[in-house]
Motif scaffolding. Sequence first.
Motif, PDB file in Angstrom:
ATOM      1  N   UNK A  65      76.996  50.632  48.223  1.00 39.82           N
ATOM      2  CA  UNK A  65      75.570  50.812  47.918  1.00 39.82           C
ATOM      3  C   UNK A  65      75.307  50.448  46.461  1.00 39.82           C
ATOM      4  N   UNK A  66      76.232  50.783  45.561  1.00 43.12           N
ATOM      5  CA  UNK A  66      76.090  50.393  44.148  1.00 43.12           C
ATOM      6  C   UNK A  66      76.019  48.875  44.010  1.00 43.12           C
ATOM      7  N   UNK A  67      76.837  48.173  44.788  1.00 43.13           N
ATOM      8  CA  UNK A  67      76.804  46.702  44.760  1.00 43.13           C
ATOM      9  C   UNK A  67      75.434  46.208  45.218  1.00 43.13           C
ATOM     10  N   UNK A 113      73.987  54.417  59.671  1.00 45.52           N
ATOM     11  CA  UNK A 113      73.984  53.203  60.498  1.00 45.52           C
ATOM     12  C   UNK A 113      72.627  52.506  60.502  1.00 45.52           C
ATOM     13  N   UNK A 114      71.558  53.233  60.313  1.00 46.85           N
ATOM     14  CA  UNK A 114      70.266  52.569  60.242  1.00 46.85           C
ATOM     15  C   UNK A 114      69.837  52.277  58.803  1.00 46.85           C
ATOM     16  N   UNK A 115      70.460  52.959  57.817  1.00 47.33           N
ATOM     17  CA  UNK A 115      70.090  52.719  56.424  1.00 47.33           C
ATOM     18  C   UNK A 115      71.183  53.276  55.504  1.00 47.33           C
ATOM     19  N   UNK A 116      71.867  52.391  54.779  1.00 46.57           N
ATOM     20  CA  UNK A 116      72.938  52.849  53.876  1.00 46.57           C
ATOM     21  C   UNK A 116      72.393  53.649  52.704  1.00 46.57           C
ATOM     22  N   UNK A 117      71.111  53.548  52.444  1.00 51.05           N
ATOM     23  CA  UNK A 117      70.498  54.326  51.365  1.00 51.05           C
ATOM     24  C   UNK A 117      70.521  55.828  51.661  1.00 51.05           C
ATOM     25  N   UNK A 121      72.981  46.606  42.469  1.00 52.47           N
ATOM     26  CA  UNK A 121      73.202  45.688  41.351  1.00 52.47           C
ATOM     27  C   UNK A 121      72.625  44.298  41.598  1.00 52.47           C
ATOM     28  N   UNK A 122      72.683  43.844  42.830  1.00 54.29           N
ATOM     29  CA  UNK A 122      72.295  42.477  43.160  1.00 54.29           C
ATOM     30  C   UNK A 122      71.043  42.476  44.021  1.00 54.29           C
ATOM     31  N   UNK A 123      70.075  41.686  43.631  1.00 56.43           N
ATOM     32  CA  UNK A 123      68.797  41.683  44.346  1.00 56.43           C
ATOM     33  C   UNK A 123      68.854  40.946  45.685  1.00 56.43           C
ATOM     34  N   UNK A 124      69.824  40.052  45.853  1.00 52.34           N
ATOM     35  CA  UNK A 124      69.839  39.232  47.068  1.00 52.34           C
ATOM     36  C   UNK A 124      70.868  39.696  48.093  1.00 52.34           C
ATOM     37  N   UNK A 125      71.279  40.952  48.013  1.00 49.14           N
ATOM     38  CA  UNK A 125      72.285  41.481  48.932  1.00 49.14           C
ATOM     39  C   UNK A 125      71.678  42.573  49.797  1.00 49.14           C
ATOM     40  N   UNK A 126      71.995  42.499  51.078  1.00 52.44           N
ATOM     41  CA  UNK A 126      71.560  43.517  52.016  1.00 52.44           C
ATOM     42  C   UNK A 126      72.804  44.034  52.741  1.00 52.44           C
ATOM     43  N   UNK A 127      73.007  45.337  52.716  1.00 56.64           N
ATOM     44  CA  UNK A 127      74.165  45.952  53.350  1.00 56.64           C
ATOM     45  C   UNK A 127      73.726  46.557  54.673  1.00 56.64           C
TER      46      UNK A 127
END
Length: 178
Positions: A93-95, A75-79, A98-104
């Motif tokens: 997380x793979x998505x 919940x605090x970090x999907x990594x 892959x993309x530099x402008x995405x934050x999950x």
Amino acid sequence: MSKFYILKIIYELHYFRCLLEELLFKNHTDNNSAKKFIKFNNKKVLNYIKKTQINKIAILLPHCIQKYDCNLKITNNVENCKKCGLCDISEIVKIQDEFSNINVKVATGGTLARMYLKEYRPNLVIAIACKRDLTSGIRDSFPMPVYGLFNRIVEGPCKNTRVAVSEIRKVLREVGTR
């Protein structure tokens, strides 16, 4: 009246219709009213993003998408996900990778989700949630463009839900991110 206020009134009418249908036809709608609202919203969002430069995208997930008995706190970090594949977090997380402008981000509730969106200020949000949370969240976030996807209830509400990761990728292709 400006275009913004007219669109806000249209959103409110669609949302009100959704609530009214749910009240009147509680046992007969099978989420149809919510599906109609999300379909209307997503069409508006896709039209918007075709005309706009999208630099920052947020993918907002419910905490119930994580495997219920997982020992890792995401919940605090999907990594923190170890990518075991037992839930959809590893694919999402793979998505993000892959993309530099995405934050999950995984939100444990609406207040936390709104706080995150206010802080991050994305150009586009792809939100995954259950019927009630998704429809009210989109309404609360207006005029921010929020593309909504229902999570799939597998083992009952709020436990081990799933998401069609292919739908997230489809939206990202539509945006032209790559």
